[in-house]
Design an enzyme around this catalytic site. Structure first.
Site, PDB file in Angstrom:
ATOM      1  N   GLY A  73     -45.451  37.907 -12.157  1.00  0.00           N
ATOM      2  CA  GLY A  73     -44.987  38.399 -13.446  1.00  0.00           C
ATOM      3  C   GLY A  73     -46.038  39.128 -14.258  1.00  0.00           C
TER       4      GLY A  73
ATOM      5  N   ASP B 252     -59.889  39.122  -9.698  1.00  0.00           N
ATOM      6  CA  ASP B 252     -59.973  40.464 -10.270  1.00  0.00           C
ATOM      7  C   ASP B 252     -58.646  40.928 -10.874  1.00  0.00           C
ATOM      8  OD1 ASP B 252     -58.759  40.608  -7.807  1.00  0.00           O
ATOM      9  OD2 ASP B 252     -59.985  42.245  -7.039  1.00  0.00           O
TER      10      ASP B 252
ATOM     11  N   ILE C 138     -60.857  32.096  -3.751  1.00  0.00           N
ATOM     12  CA  ILE C 138     -61.376  31.632  -2.472  1.00  0.00           C
ATOM     13  C   ILE C 138     -61.849  32.805  -1.624  1.00  0.00           C
ATOM     14  CG2 ILE C 138     -59.920  29.572  -2.501  1.00  0.00           C
ATOM     15  CD1 ILE C 138     -58.221  30.889  -0.307  1.00  0.00           C
ATOM     16  N   ASP C 139     -61.370  34.015  -1.921  1.00  0.00           N
ATOM     17  CA  ASP C 139     -61.758  35.191  -1.138  1.00  0.00           C
ATOM     18  C   ASP C 139     -63.180  35.661  -1.450  1.00  0.00           C
ATOM     19  OD1 ASP C 139     -59.244  35.129  -0.067  1.00  0.00           O
ATOM     20  OD2 ASP C 139     -58.450  36.762  -1.299  1.00  0.00           O
TER      21      ASP C 139
ATOM     22  N   ARG D 245     -58.814  26.364  26.700  1.00  0.00           N
ATOM     23  CA  ARG D 245     -57.964  27.324  26.004  1.00  0.00           C
ATOM     24  C   ARG D 245     -58.773  28.233  25.071  1.00  0.00           C
ATOM     25  NH1 ARG D 245     -53.338  22.945  24.176  1.00  0.00           N
ATOM     26  NH2 ARG D 245     -51.979  23.175  25.992  1.00  0.00           N
TER      27      ARG D 245
ATOM     28  N   ARG E  20     -57.320  37.865   1.481  1.00  0.00           N
ATOM     29  CA  ARG E  20     -56.332  38.908   1.173  1.00  0.00           C
ATOM     30  C   ARG E  20     -56.860  40.311   1.457  1.00  0.00           C
ATOM     31  NH1 ARG E  20     -55.263  39.520  -4.991  1.00  0.00           N
ATOM     32  NH2 ARG E  20     -57.349  40.392  -4.729  1.00  0.00           N
TER      33      ARG E  20
ATOM     34  N   ARG F 275     -53.651  29.435  21.872  1.00  0.00           N
ATOM     35  CA  ARG F 275     -52.879  28.751  20.833  1.00  0.00           C
ATOM     36  C   ARG F 275     -53.401  29.190  19.458  1.00  0.00           C
ATOM     37  NH1 ARG F 275     -50.512  27.875  24.802  1.00  0.00           N
ATOM     38  NH2 ARG F 275     -49.697  25.901  25.636  1.00  0.00           N
TER      39      ARG F 275
END
Length: 359
Positions: free
Chosen positions: A80, A117, A141-142, A177, A186, A277
């Site tokens: 919003g 930001d 967190i980025d 594996r 992001r 995986r």
């Protein structure tokens, strides 16, 4: 002693560890050191749109247990845009004046906004329009807010991702594996790069460095030829496909990155024959008890923000630089986001450790 003030504090954007520690630090410093009144504004700018404005008085008793608590007691939102706010009837309305009126109705002398930001850009625009005395505190967190070397929440996210890698090593080795860990990020690959190095990953993929699937498969095969039958890959959610397509989870109304881990798993299995995986860490990186470093950073930022208000130095964001807290103009801080430097120290470290970056 500065004159008695009434200040507000809000948390905006995605949640992360350390937000409550900031609220605690701001309240303790404002009340104990300056004798001011502190109001916590609920649900970010949405609380200022409510009539009467939705806010809670904060005192030492209310905040003293917040140091290790995850999330934010004030609530937050990353939806919003108040300058183009989506209404229930499908229209879009500019509600910025309602937020400014809410600030004035609370009779605030200053506002501390904790955000990334995007949130800080919106808050600054509101402040410029409405004469709000704003101080910004960077959290994401980025870790991609410009100028500051660290933002609140980043260290905890890296710790959680590193612990996940530590755990994946054992199951990967047991089954020979390739295990892919998809982490948040992001726009920037800081979490993947830091956690990948700390966790001993064999492959790290970040949006700042392009890759070829064949390079990743060659690295896996070389490890197998040396008797290392498993590999751990860490990938940032913002990494595109090899052809440059952005992968999103389409069942959301807004853009939500996700799916690159599964895409890579299918490509690696097809082209290398390795059993692969995927683990998507998701919002686990945002939750839980904050790390000691995030608690320290939150405490230092909170105290510094209150001191800036005491000095009446507004339109500034606190920042961490050269092992100390400084402050910079908010406009400068949000002008450019801080991506991973492909020629920076950590990228060189990863290469020196023999980690494949896909290029």
């Amino acid at each position: 002693m500065p004159e008695r003030k009434r200040i507000g504090i809000l948390t905006s954007g995605g949640d992360c560890a350390g937000l409550n520690a900031v609220i605690r630090a701001v309240t303790r410093c404002a009340v104990d050191v300056y004798g001011w009144e502190v109001l916590g504004i609920c649900k970010a700018t949405h609380g200022l749109m409510t009539r009467p404005p939705e806010a809670m008085p904060l005192d030492i008793t209310k905040v003293d247990s917040l140091l290790t608590m995850g999330g934010t007691i004030l609530g937050t939102t990353n939806k919003g845009d108040p300058f183009a706010f989506p209404m229930s009837d499908g229209t879009v309305v500019d509600r910025s004046t309602e937020i400014i009126e809410g600030y004035n109705q609370l009779d605030l002398d200053a506002l501390i906004g904790i955000g990334g930001d995007g949130s800080l850009a919106i808050l600054r625009k509101l402040a410029q329009q409405g004469g709000i005395n704003l101080i910004g505190i960077p959290k994401t967190i980025d870790n991609d807010v410009g100028i500051t070397e660290r933002s609140i929440g980043f260290d905890t996210a890296v710790n959680i991702a590193t612990e996940a890698i530590d755990r994946l090593h054992f199951t990967a080795a047991s089954h020979s594996r390739v295990l892919i860990l998809e982490v948040m990020g992001r726009d920037a690959g800081h979490i993947a790069l830091n956690a990948g190095i700390a966790g001993g990953a064999n492959i790290i993929m970040i949006p700042e460095i392009s890759y070829k699937i064949e390079n990743i498969c060659d690295h896996i095969k070389k490890r197998q030829a040396r008797g290392q039958d498993y590999s751990i890959a860490v990938v940032s959610e913002a990494v595109c496909t090899e052809s440059g397509d952005v992968l999103e989870q389409g069942h959301f109304a807004d853009c939500r990155l996700g799916g690159i881990g599964q895409y890579l798993a299918e490509q690696i299995t097809e082209k290398s024959g390795a059993e692969t995986r995927v683990t998507v860490l998701g919002h686990t990186q945002r939750g839980g008890i904050s790390s000691p470093l995030d608690r320290i950073l939150a405490s230092a930022f909170g105290v510094a923000a209150v001191n800036l208000i005491a000095e009446e130095k507004y339109d500034r964001m606190v920042a961490w630089h050269d092992r100390m807290v400084t402050s910079v103009p908010i406009a400068d801080a949000i002008k450019d986001y801080c991506a991973v430097d492909p020629e920076g120290t950590l990228v060189k470290t990863a290469r020196g450790l023999g980690i494949c970056l896909g290029d």
